[in-house]
Design a protein around this motif. Structure first.
Motif, PDB file in Angstrom:
ATOM      1  N   ILE A 195       0.663  -1.039  -0.152  1.00  0.00           N
ATOM      2  CA  ILE A 195       0.227   0.056  -0.025  1.00  0.00           C
ATOM      3  C   ILE A 195       1.290   1.501  -0.531  1.00  0.00           C
ATOM      4  O   ILE A 195       0.790   2.441  -0.476  1.00  0.00           O
ATOM      5  CB  ILE A 195      -0.770   0.061   1.417  1.00  0.00           C
ATOM      6  CG1 ILE A 195      -1.599  -0.543   1.362  1.00  0.00           C
ATOM      7  CG2 ILE A 195      -1.127   0.884   2.007  1.00  0.00           C
ATOM      8  CD1 ILE A 195      -2.911  -1.180   2.383  1.00  0.00           C
ATOM      9  N   LEU A 231       1.047   4.038  -2.726  1.00  0.00           N
ATOM     10  CA  LEU A 231       0.767   5.280  -2.882  1.00  0.00           C
ATOM     11  C   LEU A 231       1.496   6.072  -2.962  1.00  0.00           C
ATOM     12  O   LEU A 231       1.700   7.675  -3.862  1.00  0.00           O
ATOM     13  CB  LEU A 231      -0.196   5.751  -0.997  1.00  0.00           C
ATOM     14  CG  LEU A 231      -1.033   4.821  -0.571  1.00  0.00           C
ATOM     15  CD1 LEU A 231      -0.941   5.172   0.944  1.00  0.00           C
ATOM     16  CD2 LEU A 231      -2.412   5.987  -1.087  1.00  0.00           C
ATOM     17  N   TYR A 285      -0.331   7.368   5.699  1.00  0.00           N
ATOM     18  CA  TYR A 285       1.199   6.603   5.562  1.00  0.00           C
ATOM     19  C   TYR A 285       1.553   6.212   6.762  1.00  0.00           C
ATOM     20  O   TYR A 285       2.287   4.981   7.072  1.00  0.00           O
ATOM     21  CB  TYR A 285       2.005   7.239   5.080  1.00  0.00           C
ATOM     22  CG  TYR A 285       2.448   7.642   3.738  1.00  0.00           C
ATOM     23  CD1 TYR A 285       2.962   7.262   2.500  1.00  0.00           C
ATOM     24  CD2 TYR A 285       0.864   8.209   2.503  1.00  0.00           C
ATOM     25  CE1 TYR A 285       3.586   7.515   1.203  1.00  0.00           C
ATOM     26  CE2 TYR A 285       1.295   8.435   1.098  1.00  0.00           C
ATOM     27  CZ  TYR A 285       3.189   7.862   0.875  1.00  0.00           C
ATOM     28  OH  TYR A 285       2.699   8.006  -0.577  1.00  0.00           O
ATOM     29  N   VAL A 321      -1.146   3.312   7.948  1.00  0.00           N
ATOM     30  CA  VAL A 321      -0.923   2.069   7.822  1.00  0.00           C
ATOM     31  C   VAL A 321       0.228   1.226   7.767  1.00  0.00           C
ATOM     32  O   VAL A 321       0.781  -0.197   8.265  1.00  0.00           O
ATOM     33  CB  VAL A 321      -1.092   1.529   5.748  1.00  0.00           C
ATOM     34  CG1 VAL A 321      -0.308   1.028   5.246  1.00  0.00           C
ATOM     35  CG2 VAL A 321      -1.940   2.596   5.449  1.00  0.00           C
ATOM     36  N   THR A 343       0.047  -2.379  10.199  1.00  0.00           N
ATOM     37  CA  THR A 343       0.937  -3.264   9.628  1.00  0.00           C
ATOM     38  C   THR A 343       2.041  -3.914  10.260  1.00  0.00           C
ATOM     39  O   THR A 343       2.047  -4.906   9.078  1.00  0.00           O
ATOM     40  CB  THR A 343       0.834  -2.709   8.351  1.00  0.00           C
ATOM     41  OG1 THR A 343       2.332  -2.252   8.017  1.00  0.00           O
ATOM     42  CG2 THR A 343      -0.709  -2.707   7.775  1.00  0.00           C
TER      43      THR A 343
END
Length: 428
Positions: A259, A263, A307, A310, A314
């Motif tokens: 991701i 991005l 940002y 995420v 994670t």
């Protein structure tokens, strides 16, 4: 007694933090020179996951473990926490993850304090005190703000309540930790507010407050508090969603890394990767650039929030505070343009206020503003931090925080009137 115990502990913590800051800077600049490292971020996430799975045990709880241990000593803080968080935070930044450094410094401080405290065979009460001092040393050392580190360590444990008995050991630890980092030759980033207020006359008397500017500060601080609330919700939300959708835990950081890569490709620039303090290229948006007119885009704060949520949600490692500085400074830059306010001042207000709201530490953040930016705008710093604190809700980035004194928030007002109506009906 506390000086004898705290000084060597703080020297060790300061030395470890100095090593961490040097390694972190080296990793960031190496990535700047080799941007292709970003494409290895998913693989780096898998490595971090298995490092903690094999060696981390309870250490993966990070700051929350230390806060819990201060509340109720017993489980202990593993010695491996300090090297693990140091290595994995450097890995996160080497490959472009958006994270900070405060969490690492606090965990280093707590781990070393617990390890050295066991040598002295301290009682549970004294061990709590030394752990709190370790947090102060780590925080004060990593940002160069010893007094803010002192207050932060006492304020972050319980919302709305400060244990003043820890003041002296925390102050000693914060000062020694910061001095040790300076002795190793590690320098901190300097920020400047290019705005002076002369106050205004009120009924023939000079008042050192610009009331129009004060009003703008209060309005902006509501948004700072809401941004802090959004950040805390986003980080917790990403963790929850990732755990429910991805059944194999090692695939969660893979998804997070992918991701982040996507991005960055969509936006076409790496501004929201890493720490966000130094520019990867001329004209990049950073915390420092946010103090200048045009130094941030309208939604820079939102992109950094996404940002970081995420990255941390994670499974990558690092702190939340420096990204909060970035979010606050760039949001302050945006609001200054909208409200025709001084850009550097509002960047500074956002810098400390979003942090205050997300960590529920308004007093420490007010002190941090004075240490970083000077005392002239101390009143505005306090207003910004406390307004943001009240508008950030009860949720913070540290789930182990306990509520000593509930703060009155806009979310609580309907509940208050419901309780009053219930009492009225019962009497009737």
């Amino acid at each position: 007694m506390w000086a004898v115990i705290t000084v060597p502990v703080a020297v060790c913590i300061g030395s470890m933090v100095a090593l961490f800051l040097w390694l972190l800077s080296s990793a960031i600049h190496y990535r700047f020179a080799h941007p292709w490292l970003l494409y290895l971020l998913p693989l780096a996430g898998v490595g971090i996951h298995f490092l903690y799975k094999l060696y981390g045990q309870s250490a993966e709880r990070g700051n929350n473990l230390i806060i819990d241990e201060i509340h109720e000593p017993g489980a202990g803080v593993p010695k491996r926490m300090a090297p693990l968080i140091l290595v994995t935070t450097v890995i996160t930044h080497l490959f472009g993850g958006s994270a900070g450094r405060e969490g690492t410094a606090v965990q280093i401080g707590g781990s070393i304090a617990h390890w050295m405290g066991s040598w002295f065979k301290l009682s549970p009460a004294n061990m709590r005190m030394l752990l709190t001092a370790g947090v102060a040393a780590g925080f004060g050392a990593v940002f160069g703000t010893p007094l803010a580190g002192t207050i932060f360590a006492m304020e972050v444990i319980t919302i709305g309540r400060i244990q003043y008995s820890a003041l002296l050991p925390c102050l000693i630890a914060g000062l020694i930790g910061d001095a040790t980092v300076a002795a190793w030759g590690v320098e901190h980033t300097h920020y400047h507010i290019r705005f002076m207020t002369l106050g205004q006359p009120v009924f023939g008397h000079h008042v050192a407050v610009d009331f129009w500017l004060l009003l703008k500060t209060m309005v902006a601080s509501v948004f700072f508090g809401l941004a802090a609330y959004a950040f805390a919700k986003a980080v917790h939300g990403v963790k929850s969603i990732a755990a429910s959708l991805i059944k194999k835990p090692w695939l969660i950081p893979v998804a997070g890394g992918i991701i982040i890569i996507l991005l960055t490709l969509i936006l076409g620039k790496p501004d929201y990767l890493g720490l966000g303090v130094e520019p990867e290229y001329p004209g990049a948006i950073t915390i420092v650039s946010a103090f200048e007119q045009g130094g941030a885009h309208f939604f820079s704060w939102l992109w950094k929030l996404i940002y970081t949520a995420v990255t941390l949600g994670t499974g990558f490692k690092g702190g939340e505070v420096t990204p909060l500085f970035y979010i606050g400074a760039t949001l302050g830059n945006t609001l200054a343009d909208l409200m025709n306010a001084p850009v550097s001042l509002f960047a500074a207000l956002g810098f400390i206020a979003v942090f205050a709201g997300a960590t529920n530490t308004p007093l420490a953040c007010t002190i941090m503003g004075i240490e970083l930016f000077g005392s002239q705008h101390a009143l505005l710093f306090a207003v910004a931090c406390f307004v943001a604190y009240f508008f950030s809700g009860d949720m913070g980035i540290y789930s182990a925080q306990r509520i000593g004194e509930p703060k009155f928030t806009i979310d609580e007002k309907p509940d208050y009137w419901s309780r009053m109506w219930g009492k009225y009906k019962n009497k009737a």
